[in-house]
Write an enzyme that holds these catalytic residues in place. Sequence first.
Site, PDB file in Angstrom:
ATOM      1  N   GLY A 122      -7.386   0.309  -0.260  1.00 57.40           N
ATOM      2  CA  GLY A 122      -7.205   0.103  -1.692  1.00 57.40           C
ATOM      3  C   GLY A 122      -6.063  -0.838  -1.967  1.00 57.40           C
ATOM      4  O   GLY A 122      -5.688  -1.670  -1.124  1.00 57.40           O
ATOM      5  N   SER A 123      -5.458  -0.699  -3.118  1.00 63.77           N
ATOM      6  CA  SER A 123      -4.434  -1.642  -3.560  1.00 63.77           C
ATOM      7  C   SER A 123      -3.113  -1.440  -2.825  1.00 63.77           C
ATOM      8  O   SER A 123      -2.809  -0.344  -2.341  1.00 63.77           O
ATOM      9  CB  SER A 123      -4.198  -1.489  -5.062  1.00 63.77           C
ATOM     10  N   THR A 124      -2.328  -2.506  -2.770  1.00 62.96           N
ATOM     11  CA  THR A 124      -1.010  -2.422  -2.154  1.00 62.96           C
ATOM     12  C   THR A 124      -0.120  -1.454  -2.925  1.00 62.96           C
ATOM     13  O   THR A 124       0.651  -0.691  -2.320  1.00 62.96           O
ATOM     14  CB  THR A 124      -0.363  -3.820  -2.105  1.00 62.96           C
ATOM     15  N   ALA A 125      -0.222  -1.450  -4.245  1.00 61.84           N
ATOM     16  CA  ALA A 125       0.615  -0.550  -5.046  1.00 61.84           C
ATOM     17  C   ALA A 125       0.339   0.910  -4.710  1.00 61.84           C
ATOM     18  O   ALA A 125       1.272   1.708  -4.527  1.00 61.84           O
ATOM     19  CB  ALA A 125       0.364  -0.801  -6.534  1.00 61.84           C
ATOM     20  N   THR A 126      -0.928   1.277  -4.604  1.00 62.31           N
ATOM     21  CA  THR A 126      -1.261   2.661  -4.243  1.00 62.31           C
ATOM     22  C   THR A 126      -0.855   2.955  -2.810  1.00 62.31           C
ATOM     23  O   THR A 126      -0.389   4.059  -2.497  1.00 62.31           O
ATOM     24  CB  THR A 126      -2.764   2.914  -4.440  1.00 62.31           C
ATOM     25  N   GLY A 127      -0.994   1.977  -1.929  1.00 57.95           N
ATOM     26  CA  GLY A 127      -0.556   2.156  -0.544  1.00 57.95           C
ATOM     27  C   GLY A 127       0.926   2.462  -0.452  1.00 57.95           C
ATOM     28  O   GLY A 127       1.351   3.330   0.330  1.00 57.95           O
TER      29      GLY A 127
ATOM     30  N   GLU B  19      -5.273  -0.144   4.747  1.00 60.71           N
ATOM     31  CA  GLU B  19      -5.909  -1.452   4.573  1.00 60.71           C
ATOM     32  C   GLU B  19      -5.786  -1.776   3.088  1.00 60.71           C
ATOM     33  O   GLU B  19      -6.522  -1.252   2.262  1.00 60.71           O
ATOM     34  CB  GLU B  19      -7.364  -1.389   5.032  1.00 60.71           C
TER      35      GLU B  19
ATOM     36  N   CYS C 232     -12.353  -6.800   0.156  1.00 63.69           N
ATOM     37  CA  CYS C 232     -10.924  -6.984   0.475  1.00 63.69           C
ATOM     38  C   CYS C 232     -10.696  -8.244   1.283  1.00 63.69           C
ATOM     39  O   CYS C 232      -9.740  -8.983   1.045  1.00 63.69           O
ATOM     40  CB  CYS C 232     -10.400  -5.763   1.228  1.00 63.69           C
TER      41      CYS C 232
END
Length: 469
Positions: A221-226, A243, A277
């Site tokens: 998912g998104s970098t922010a959620t990661g 990822e 992605c």
Amino acid sequence: MEPYDALLASITPKSGETRTITDPATGTAIGEAPIHTLEDLEQAINAAQAAQPAWDGLGHEARSAVLLKAADAIERSAAELAHLLSREQGKPLNGLNARFEVGGCVAWLRAAATTPLEAQTLVDDGETYAELHYKPIGVVGAIGPWNWPMMITIWQIAPALRMGNAVVVKPSEYTPLSVLALVKVLNEEIPEGLLTVVSGDRTVGARLAEHPAVGKIMFTGSTATGKAIIKSSADTVKRLTLELGGNDAGIVLPDADPKAIAQDLFWGAFLNTGQTCSALKRLYVHTDIYDAVCEELTKVAVAAPMGNGLDENNVLGPLQNKAQYDIVANLVEAARASGARILLGGNPDAGQPGYFYPTTLVADIENDNPLVAEEQFGPALPIIRYSTVDDAVEKANALDVGLGASVWSSNRDAAREVAARIQAGTVWINKHGAVDPRIPFGGAKQSGYGLEFGIEGLKALGTPQVINL
């Protein structure tokens, strides 16, 4: 009657709170998804903990046999799964879309089941003997996205199960039915309690990421959620495979043949209507062949029909949700306002139902334009002119993400030299986004860490243990 009616009925809750899931191509209702709670999550984790030791005790060979039967079960239900996926996610049945995704589930599951992973002898010198083994982690949390909901779920759960773990899956709120149906089919063969879907909101995902009984989180998912998952996992020192977001660059060298590469360039960018992605999201083309590449790409794009995914003629579909539609539309409008040249598209039909954004190619655009610098995740490709290879590489490496990249050339050696200079987890030559279950895949920089697929992907779902004699 829909081909998936019986399967959908089997996952429709008989009680409890539900949420209506709609078709992004038409806005019509597909079915009801359960709204699972934190209590449901606790029950799933408890069941996983109870089932995991016996699963571990079977050993690799017996677990692989079960997973191969599960792959056969997916094949038996392939038509139903593909139709449900097309309705919920929006991707067409044909092309590299819904049927392709279900087939990918089978291929990756079989690859995870049959990839050998033997104990590694580290030292054997007559005095010291040491072996490296991989033991199960225990319970794995798998948090997936909405763009490839079935296949990415398999990427997460197949190696986890093969390595002797139990798995709790948290699907995207946009595409829960596809994942619920997939797991329903898998559980025809997998022992009870080992694999559970918890279809809840973000609070459920956050609790899964921090839960002390979960030993590893796999997230796409998104970098922010990661980043949020990294923080929430710290107290329990969870293992992570992340990822995250990408903004893949492609560099076309001056010796490339525009006509020969146009088809592959297009699908590298517009696979799943750009909602991938590792799609090609910014294309750098040498000035000597810039106009020719733009012309050939436009020809390919015009010939790719977009529409309702259940129409066998279509190969491009809608964006999956309104939020993503707005992101793409706003980025294209900002590019237009900046003076960039719209070669094709950029003119959505406001009267058309669904979240259809037309295939869009944008030329003569600056590298700092938001359409280039931000991940659009949709059917809009910016094409940037460059004069020197050094300049193209510098621009390709300028962002803080690095999932994939590609180099396009008639000279393989020249392409390899450029590829080695690009900061990305995977660099393809004369193709883009071609993942393979045998080849490790993962990101660089803020596109995440950890590897999936192949032997390295199996190792990532185990705890290394050295036995030293």
